[in-house]
Scaffold this motif. Structure first.
Motif, short mmCIF file in Angstrom:
data_model
loop_
_atom_site.label_atom_id
_atom_site.label_comp_id
_atom_site.label_asym_id
_atom_site.label_seq_id
_atom_site.Cartn_x
_atom_site.Cartn_y
_atom_site.Cartn_z
N ASP A 116 -13.29 13.24 34.34
CA ASP A 116 -12.45 12.26 34.84
C ASP A 116 -12.00 12.44 36.20
N PRO B 114 -8.92 13.49 29.72
CA PRO B 114 -9.35 14.45 28.74
C PRO B 114 -10.55 15.03 29.10
N LYS B 115 -11.49 14.52 30.11
CA LYS B 115 -12.65 15.01 30.09
C LYS B 115 -12.68 15.76 31.88
N ARG B 116 -13.33 16.70 31.73
CA ARG B 116 -13.40 17.32 33.27
C ARG B 116 -14.12 16.48 34.40
N GLN C 5 -7.60 22.91 31.40
CA GLN C 5 -6.92 22.43 30.50
C GLN C 5 -5.88 23.32 30.06
#
Ligand code: SIN
Ligand code: FE2
Length: 217
Positions: free
Chosen positions: A167, A163-165, A136
């Protein structure tokens, strides 16, 4: 035989592609800036040559980096930060040339982010095999401003997640002149670059250059 409009082979790559809420790919957006942009980059790199930064964990990044602007992004064993001084030279980073500033602001505006005024432009150089792991962009103080990312040279596969690693990232082929903007709801989405495939770009040679504009503070 008749020729008409419908005989023209369409460009299968649409000029604009929505990637997520707040994220858009503008294909070829930087092409009209190229004649001014490339000499400006050459001057920056003369003053602040590419170097391979060391991550806080002690790894040498495969992507070589430099910066222009009032602050530049750097990494060393103490962590990641924006710094007004180039640690290699002990001098200020080269100023951001007006053509870069305008390209970034115009692209941001096209994506719906008005008055984008980045202080920092990170310049990444990929040679075949170089990659950037999913991460990010979160070392900035201002997450209201978008990230504007300009691709030059060899094509790359840009990974754009969520938003999440964990994903699963979508894959976008970025070519010379393409610009990606992400902000608003996708400002902190994970992203990265797959290992660069070998090739020879007619203008840039055997490399990919990426410019990442950020409002750092
Ligand atoms: C970055 O995330 O800093 C660079 C992305 C890219 O090279 O396309
Ligand atoms: Fe990034």
């Amino acid at each position: 035989m008749t020729t008409d409009l419908f005989d023209v082979v369409p460009d299968v790559r649409p000029s604009r592609e929505a990637m997520a809420d707040g994220a858009v790919l503008l294909r070829g957006f930087a092409r009209p800036f190229e004649a001014e942009l490339l000499p400006a980059l050459r001057e920056i790199v003369k003053q602040a040559p590419f170097r391979h930064l060391i991550t806080p964990g002690g790894h040498r990044m495969s992507v070589a980096m430099t910066n222009c602007g009032s602050v530049g992004w750097v990494s060393d064993h103490t962590g990641y930060r924006y710094d007004a001084i180039d640690p290699e030279s002990g001098q200020k980073w080269p100023a951001m040339p007006p053509v870069l500033r305008k390209l970034a602001a115009d692209a941001a505006a096209d994506a719906g982010f008005n008055s984008f005024g980045p202080e920092a432009c990170l310049i990444n150089r990929y040679v075949p095999g170089a990659k950037l792991s999913l991460h990010q962009d979160k070392d900035e103080l201002d997450f209201d401003a978008p990230i504007v990312s300009v691709s030059l040279g060899l094509p790359a596969i840009f990974l754009f997640g969520g938003p999440k690693r964990a994903d699963k990232p979508a894959r976008y082929r970025l070519e010379h002149g393409d610009v990606v903007i992400w902000g608003g709801p996708s400002r902190l989405f994970f992203h990265g670059v797959a290992p660069l495939a070998d090739g020879e770009h007619p203008v840039m040679g055997r490399q990919r250059i990426n410019l990442t504009f950020r409002k750092a503070r």
